[in-house]
Design an enzyme around this catalytic site. Structure first.
Site, PDB file in Angstrom:
ATOM      1  N   GLU A 115      58.678  -3.137  17.033  1.00 44.14           N
ATOM      2  CA  GLU A 115      59.763  -3.228  15.956  1.00 44.14           C
ATOM      3  C   GLU A 115      58.867  -4.026  14.956  1.00 44.14           C
ATOM      4  OE1 GLU A 115      62.328  -7.299  17.183  1.00 44.14           O
ATOM      5  OE2 GLU A 115      60.552  -6.802  18.472  1.00 44.14           O
ATOM      6  N   LYS A 122      69.325  -4.222  15.096  1.00 42.04           N
ATOM      7  CA  LYS A 122      69.093  -5.499  16.553  1.00 42.04           C
ATOM      8  C   LYS A 122      70.504  -6.101  16.318  1.00 42.04           C
ATOM      9  CE  LYS A 122      66.282  -8.444  19.090  1.00 42.04           C
ATOM     10  NZ  LYS A 122      64.674  -8.784  19.038  1.00 42.04           N
ATOM     11  N   CYS A 156      63.473  -4.718  21.655  1.00 37.75           N
ATOM     12  CA  CYS A 156      63.350  -5.497  22.116  1.00 37.75           C
ATOM     13  C   CYS A 156      63.947  -6.236  23.065  1.00 37.75           C
ATOM     14  CB  CYS A 156      62.638  -6.630  21.384  1.00 37.75           C
ATOM     15  SG  CYS A 156      61.765  -7.846  21.903  1.00 37.75           S
TER      16      CYS A 156
END
Length: 560
Positions: A312, A369, A420
């Site tokens: 990320e 995300k 994440c």
């Protein structure tokens, strides 16, 4: 004489004070027991990883809730259990302090850290209080009904909590990565299947303790065995049978062979750049990022990998600037597919994104995300809190989440993408697997926390691999990166705070577990069946209660 009286009064006063102290200690005991058992549950995850404690850590709370007279002192003990569990399990949150590298002064940084840790711990206490409130209503009900309803309500509350933005510590993750056998129950109905198993076993043990007196559940086979069998309790037997049976089911699922056809093979390389977040936004950090990820990519390309995965935010720049980087130039030169973490753009806002670069160095897909970290990546109630938070921290307030229904197509087929924090949300993975995702790409950056957090993060990814029956490649900035097979076995895991590259062969799969097909069907089934059982038994319970009340009345004879 006066001296003797004074001495006697002094002794009586001393005894009174000791008695009051004893009463205060007795009144505090339920809170201390609940807090201690909650802490024991918190020790089941990294860094302690005492996962076996999960099968008994709810027992003291259950006994307190059921046995306390007339529902007194129920809620505070349950509240303290929730604080104990979530406070210990999520202690890694305190690793964000100090945030001086972001420009936040030391004291405000401490205040933000304590608030974040305290809020999530209190939220856990609130959910346990709700659970206890339901259990209090079941005082006097049949023990098996309490176990059924207690399990259903716990699973329902976890489902409710996981539907929001603040979620991490399911009871199920207490078993990851050590008890892979029981984690395979997640293939049936997701992590709540494991949660239900843990709560039910704890509940039966607790009911066994509550009903330990007498001979209920004892079968006197013969006079020879009648004495020892007085201590046998049907609830403890049921807990043992249930625990063994569930592990046998899990073992059956765990033992199934994994097909590895050569045509489905995909050799993936991972680069763990190991660049501290305090440097990442500086010119020196960006220079190191370009150097580390470009060199890692070239090393893996020379090893014959099919694709390279980066963490990320590996390159902390916007999409429009990616084409000018040395890493993309290397992709064009070597012709090996690259999944590169960077920032996407959406109007005046930005997203944390994972981009697919094909063999020509062109962007062919993008995943944004969708689960953002509150305060760290967005400001809840921005209209109210935006000004306050920005006075404490320079964190960007204009990051936006990606769509909830994204798909991530790659040159090798459709992938299940996760960035994440999303690893804690099983529905993200289930939905993408149901939409045709054949393997998992997990891209993370846990650099600002202690080692226990990335290990818990790895444990979450293990659960997602098992539930979806998929191979998983996990790339992080500073650790722990790794490769996981569909049975949750870690094929390779990186060191922590180290620069590493590694290549592993994974396999694309199109199987669908019951969980992928039907989502979490167990929780609604438990809630409906427990509600139905309660409605059936309630009239009988009310009649017995009235009869008991009548029988307890004492009628004195009339005086002449």
């Amino acid at each position: 004489m006066q001296k003797k009286q004074n001495k006697k009064q002094g002794e009586q006063g001393k005894q009174g004070r000791q008695g009051r102290q004893g009463e205060r200690l007795t009144s505090l005991l339920p809170y201390l027991i609940a807090l201690a058992s909650g802490i024991l549950m918190g020790l089941t995850v990294a860094p302690v990883s005492a996962w076996l404690l999960a099968w008994i850590a709810i027992v003291p709370l259950w006994v307190l809730v059921v046995t306390s007279a007339k529902g007194k002192n129920q809620f505070p003990p349950a509240f303290f259990w929730g604080i104990g569990f979530h406070g210990v399990a999520l202690f890694w949150i305190t690793g964000i302090h100090p945030m001086t590298w972001l420009g936040v002064p030391w004291l405000p940084s401490l205040a933000i850290t304590i608030f974040c840790w305290g809020f999530i711990s209190v939220l856990g206490g609130v959910f346990l209080t709700i659970w206890a409130a339901v259990m209090v209503r079941l005082n006097g009900q049949k023990p098996w009904l309490r176990v059924l309803i207690g399990t259903a309500v716990w699973c329902g509350l976890e489902s409710l909590w996981s539907a929001g933005p603040l979620w991490w510590s399911s009871l199920a993750y207490t078993q990851s990565p050590h008890n892979l056998v029981i984690l395979h129950l997640g293939q049936l109905s997701g992590p709540n299947t494991v949660t239900a198993a843990i709560v039910a076993v704890n509940g039966l043990i607790a009911e066994g303790w509550i009903n330990r007196r007498g001979t209920e559940g004892t079968e006197k086979i013969s006079s020879v065995f009648s004495a020892p069998l007085r201590f046998v309790n049907k609830y403890l037997v049921a807990a043992t049978v249930l625990l063994i049976t569930l592990h046998l089911i899990g073992f059956f699922l765990y033992s199934r062979p994994i097909a590895q056809p050569p045509e489905a093979a995909l050799k993936v390389g991972i680069v763990q750049g190991n660049i501290p977040n305090r440097l990442l936004r500086s010119s020196e950090g960006f220079r190191r990022a370009q150097e580390n990820y470009t060199n890692g990519y070239l090393t893996l390309a020379d090893q014959g990998v099919d694709a390279v995965l980066t963490p990320e935010g590996a390159l902390p720049i916007f999409q429009r600037n990616l084409m000018e980087t040395a890493l993309v130039a290397a992709v064009k030169e070597k012709g090996v597919v690259g999944w590169i973490g960077a920032f996407g753009e959406r109007g005046d806002s930005y997203t944390i994104s994972l981009f697919t670069f094909n063999s020509k160095g062109e962007i062919v897909s993008r995943y944004d995300k969708s689960k953002l970290v509150p305060l760290g990546e967005y400001i809840p109630f921005e209209g109210i809190l935006g000004g306050i938070v920005q006075r404490l921290s320079p964190l960007e307030a204009h990051q936006v989440p990606g769509s909830a229904n994204q798909i991530f197509d790659t040159p090798f087929g459709r992938a299940i993408a996760s960035i994440c924090y999303e690893s804690a949300f099983p529905e993200q993975f289930r939905r993408q697997a149901a939409a045709g995702g054949q393997f998992i790409l997990s891209s993370s950056n846990d650099a600002h926390y202690t080692a226990s957090m990335p290990f818990q993060h790895h444990a979450q990814d293990i659960m997602r691999a098992i539930e979806t029956d998929r191979w998983s490649a996990r790339a992080t900035n500073t650790g722990y990166s790794g490769f996981i097979d569909p049975h949750g076995r870690t094929l390779w895991i990186s060191g922590y705070n180290t620069y590493e590259t590694h290549a592993e062969t994974i396999y694309r799969r199109q199987t669908q577990t019951l969980y992928v097909r039907w989502a979490d069907w167990l929780t609604p089934l438990l809630l409906i069946s427990s509600g139905g059982a309660w409605l059936l038994i309630q009239p009988e319970f009310d009649v017995k209660k009235r009869l008991k009340t009548k029988q307890s009345k004492i009628y004195l004879p009339k005086m002449k």
